[in-house]
Design a protein around this motif. Structure first.
Motif, PDB file in Angstrom:
ATOM      1  N   GLN A   1       0.826  -1.211   0.000  1.00 47.98           N
ATOM      2  CA  GLN A   1       0.000   0.000   0.000  1.00 47.98           C
ATOM      3  C   GLN A   1       0.858   1.257   0.000  1.00 47.98           C
ATOM      4  O   GLN A   1       0.529   2.217  -0.710  1.00 47.98           O
ATOM      5  CB  GLN A   1      -0.903   0.032   1.229  1.00 47.98           C
ATOM      6  CG  GLN A   1      -2.228  -0.604   1.043  1.00 47.98           C
ATOM      7  CD  GLN A   1      -3.113  -0.402   2.259  1.00 47.98           C
ATOM      8  OE1 GLN A   1      -2.683   0.090   3.295  1.00 47.98           O
ATOM      9  NE2 GLN A   1      -4.349  -0.809   2.123  1.00 47.98           N
ATOM     10  N   PHE A   2       1.923   1.280   0.784  1.00 43.93           N
ATOM     11  CA  PHE A   2       2.785   2.462   0.834  1.00 43.93           C
ATOM     12  C   PHE A   2       3.410   2.740  -0.534  1.00 43.93           C
ATOM     13  O   PHE A   2       3.468   3.884  -0.986  1.00 43.93           O
ATOM     14  CB  PHE A   2       3.874   2.311   1.896  1.00 43.93           C
ATOM     15  CG  PHE A   2       3.351   2.345   3.304  1.00 43.93           C
ATOM     16  CD1 PHE A   2       2.533   3.377   3.732  1.00 43.93           C
ATOM     17  CD2 PHE A   2       3.658   1.341   4.192  1.00 43.93           C
ATOM     18  CE1 PHE A   2       2.042   3.417   5.034  1.00 43.93           C
ATOM     19  CE2 PHE A   2       3.178   1.364   5.492  1.00 43.93           C
ATOM     20  CZ  PHE A   2       2.357   2.405   5.910  1.00 43.93           C
ATOM     21  N   ILE A   3       3.861   1.696  -1.199  1.00 41.50           N
ATOM     22  CA  ILE A   3       4.449   1.847  -2.536  1.00 41.50           C
ATOM     23  C   ILE A   3       3.377   2.319  -3.522  1.00 41.50           C
ATOM     24  O   ILE A   3       3.606   3.245  -4.308  1.00 41.50           O
ATOM     25  CB  ILE A   3       5.096   0.523  -2.991  1.00 41.50           C
ATOM     26  CG1 ILE A   3       6.287   0.196  -2.102  1.00 41.50           C
ATOM     27  CG2 ILE A   3       5.505   0.587  -4.457  1.00 41.50           C
ATOM     28  CD1 ILE A   3       6.812  -1.214  -2.251  1.00 41.50           C
ATOM     29  N   TYR A   4       2.223   1.697  -3.475  1.00 39.26           N
ATOM     30  CA  TYR A   4       1.119   2.053  -4.369  1.00 39.26           C
ATOM     31  C   TYR A   4       0.649   3.488  -4.106  1.00 39.26           C
ATOM     32  O   TYR A   4       0.405   4.248  -5.039  1.00 39.26           O
ATOM     33  CB  TYR A   4      -0.029   1.052  -4.176  1.00 39.26           C
ATOM     34  CG  TYR A   4      -1.232   1.295  -5.037  1.00 39.26           C
ATOM     35  CD1 TYR A   4      -1.129   1.281  -6.410  1.00 39.26           C
ATOM     36  CD2 TYR A   4      -2.473   1.537  -4.469  1.00 39.26           C
ATOM     37  CE1 TYR A   4      -2.243   1.501  -7.203  1.00 39.26           C
ATOM     38  CE2 TYR A   4      -3.588   1.753  -5.242  1.00 39.26           C
ATOM     39  CZ  TYR A   4      -3.467   1.738  -6.618  1.00 39.26           C
ATOM     40  OH  TYR A   4      -4.563   1.961  -7.397  1.00 39.26           O
ATOM     41  N   PHE A   5       0.559   3.863  -2.836  1.00 36.70           N
ATOM     42  CA  PHE A   5       0.179   5.225  -2.466  1.00 36.70           C
ATOM     43  C   PHE A   5       1.177   6.222  -3.061  1.00 36.70           C
ATOM     44  O   PHE A   5       0.791   7.247  -3.629  1.00 36.70           O
ATOM     45  CB  PHE A   5       0.129   5.347  -0.941  1.00 36.70           C
ATOM     46  CG  PHE A   5      -0.336   6.680  -0.445  1.00 36.70           C
ATOM     47  CD1 PHE A   5      -1.685   6.971  -0.356  1.00 36.70           C
ATOM     48  CD2 PHE A   5       0.579   7.641  -0.050  1.00 36.70           C
ATOM     49  CE1 PHE A   5      -2.119   8.204   0.118  1.00 36.70           C
ATOM     50  CE2 PHE A   5       0.161   8.871   0.426  1.00 36.70           C
ATOM     51  CZ  PHE A   5      -1.195   9.154   0.498  1.00 36.70           C
ATOM     52  N   GLY A   6       2.455   5.933  -2.940  1.00 35.46           N
ATOM     53  CA  GLY A   6       3.494   6.788  -3.522  1.00 35.46           C
ATOM     54  C   GLY A   6       3.353   6.902  -5.027  1.00 35.46           C
ATOM     55  O   GLY A   6       3.524   7.989  -5.598  1.00 35.46           O
TER      56      GLY A   6
ATOM     57  N   PRO B   1     -10.178  11.310  -9.128  1.00 35.44           N
ATOM     58  CA  PRO B   1     -10.383   9.888  -8.803  1.00 35.44           C
ATOM     59  C   PRO B   1      -9.142   9.225  -8.195  1.00 35.44           C
ATOM     60  O   PRO B   1      -9.264   8.386  -7.310  1.00 35.44           O
ATOM     61  CB  PRO B   1     -10.733   9.252 -10.158  1.00 35.44           C
ATOM     62  CG  PRO B   1     -11.275  10.375 -10.970  1.00 35.44           C
ATOM     63  CD  PRO B   1     -10.523  11.590 -10.529  1.00 35.44           C
ATOM     64  N   VAL B   2      -7.964   9.625  -8.647  1.00 33.52           N
ATOM     65  CA  VAL B   2      -6.731   9.063  -8.077  1.00 33.52           C
ATOM     66  C   VAL B   2      -6.599   9.488  -6.614  1.00 33.52           C
ATOM     67  O   VAL B   2      -6.265   8.681  -5.740  1.00 33.52           O
ATOM     68  CB  VAL B   2      -5.499   9.491  -8.911  1.00 33.52           C
ATOM     69  CG1 VAL B   2      -4.206   9.127  -8.200  1.00 33.52           C
ATOM     70  CG2 VAL B   2      -5.541   8.839 -10.290  1.00 33.52           C
ATOM     71  N   LEU B   3      -6.891  10.755  -6.338  1.00 30.94           N
ATOM     72  CA  LEU B   3      -6.814  11.238  -4.954  1.00 30.94           C
ATOM     73  C   LEU B   3      -7.884  10.597  -4.072  1.00 30.94           C
ATOM     74  O   LEU B   3      -7.661  10.404  -2.874  1.00 30.94           O
ATOM     75  CB  LEU B   3      -6.921  12.757  -4.914  1.00 30.94           C
ATOM     76  CG  LEU B   3      -5.677  13.501  -5.386  1.00 30.94           C
ATOM     77  CD1 LEU B   3      -5.944  14.991  -5.484  1.00 30.94           C
ATOM     78  CD2 LEU B   3      -4.503  13.217  -4.472  1.00 30.94           C
ATOM     79  N   ILE B   4      -9.017  10.256  -4.644  1.00 34.23           N
ATOM     80  CA  ILE B   4     -10.043   9.538  -3.869  1.00 34.23           C
ATOM     81  C   ILE B   4      -9.515   8.174  -3.448  1.00 34.23           C
ATOM     82  O   ILE B   4      -9.738   7.734  -2.315  1.00 34.23           O
ATOM     83  CB  ILE B   4     -11.362   9.442  -4.660  1.00 34.23           C
ATOM     84  CG1 ILE B   4     -12.020  10.827  -4.734  1.00 34.23           C
ATOM     85  CG2 ILE B   4     -12.311   8.422  -4.043  1.00 34.23           C
ATOM     86  CD1 ILE B   4     -13.210  10.913  -5.666  1.00 34.23           C
ATOM     87  N   ASN B   5      -8.784   7.496  -4.329  1.00 33.31           N
ATOM     88  CA  ASN B   5      -8.144   6.227  -3.952  1.00 33.31           C
ATOM     89  C   ASN B   5      -7.146   6.445  -2.819  1.00 33.31           C
ATOM     90  O   ASN B   5      -7.078   5.642  -1.890  1.00 33.31           O
ATOM     91  CB  ASN B   5      -7.436   5.607  -5.159  1.00 33.31           C
ATOM     92  CG  ASN B   5      -8.367   4.824  -6.028  1.00 33.31           C
ATOM     93  OD1 ASN B   5      -8.952   3.845  -5.597  1.00 33.31           O
ATOM     94  ND2 ASN B   5      -8.509   5.268  -7.259  1.00 33.31           N
ATOM     95  N   CYS B   6      -6.385   7.511  -2.888  1.00 31.50           N
ATOM     96  CA  CYS B   6      -5.429   7.823  -1.818  1.00 31.50           C
ATOM     97  C   CYS B   6      -6.167   8.094  -0.513  1.00 31.50           C
ATOM     98  O   CYS B   6      -5.731   7.643   0.550  1.00 31.50           O
ATOM     99  CB  CYS B   6      -4.575   9.029  -2.211  1.00 31.50           C
ATOM    100  SG  CYS B   6      -3.429   8.695  -3.558  1.00 31.50           S
ATOM    101  N   LEU B   7      -7.268   8.815  -0.595  1.00 36.99           N
ATOM    102  CA  LEU B   7      -8.064   9.101   0.601  1.00 36.99           C
ATOM    103  C   LEU B   7      -8.612   7.813   1.212  1.00 36.99           C
ATOM    104  O   LEU B   7      -8.589   7.635   2.433  1.00 36.99           O
ATOM    105  CB  LEU B   7      -9.205  10.058   0.258  1.00 36.99           C
ATOM    106  CG  LEU B   7     -10.154  10.408   1.397  1.00 36.99           C
ATOM    107  CD1 LEU B   7      -9.410  11.184   2.475  1.00 36.99           C
ATOM    108  CD2 LEU B   7     -11.328  11.206   0.875  1.00 36.99           C
TER     109      LEU B   7
END
Length: 155
Positions: A51-56, A99-105
């Motif tokens: 998740q940390f890698i994907y979030f980055g 939409p990408v930021l919604i995934n991050c949220l």
């Protein structure tokens, strides 16, 4: 073909979204990208390191959206029927970055829920440990008096 809406003509987000020709073929690939991102977010929900890698990666995509917007504005004829990519970045922010930021949220919310659960477990373990430690001195003191009593009887 309709005239593209200018940024200064926008009355609201809904007006802007309805002005977009969603039948343009490249929107299917954009939708597929967002579906894959959402599924990935769900599938890796219990794998913190990934998740940390994907979030980055997702944050980097948002960071690079300005450059993506510039490239797309120069080359829109190769994949789109209309020029959507304005210099203000409204289009790319609306259909890509949001939409990408919604995934991050969603990931941040999952981290907070997980952290809350872990803190609750730690508090429970500390409470249990404290109760166990509070009851041990009583047993220890009884055991020590028994030993002392046995020594005295033997003497």
């Amino acid at each position: 073909m309709e005239r593209p809406i200018r940024v200064d003509e926008i009355q609201g987000l809904w007006t802007y979204l309805t002005s977009i020709d969603w039948t343009d073929p490249w929107f299917r690939y954009l939708l597929l990208f967002h579906v894959i991102c959402c599924l990935t977010t769900i599938l890796i929900r219990k794998k913190s390191n990934i998740q940390f890698i994907y979030f980055g990666f997702l944050i980097m995509m948002v960071f690079l959206s300005e450059y993506i917007n510039e490239w797309a504005a120069r080359n829109y004829k190769s994949f789109s029927r209309q020029q959507y990519f304005d210099s203000n970045g409204l289009f790319i922010s609306t259909v890509f970055s949001t939409p990408v930021l919604i995934n991050c949220l969603i990931m941040v919310i999952m981290w907070l829920l997980n952290m809350s659960k872990l803190m609750s477990e730690v508090r429970y373990v500390k409470h249990r440990s404290k109760r166990k430690n509070d009851s041990e001195p009583i047993q220890t003191s009884e055991n020590s008096t028994d030993k002392v009593g046995k020594k005295e009887k033997g003497d």
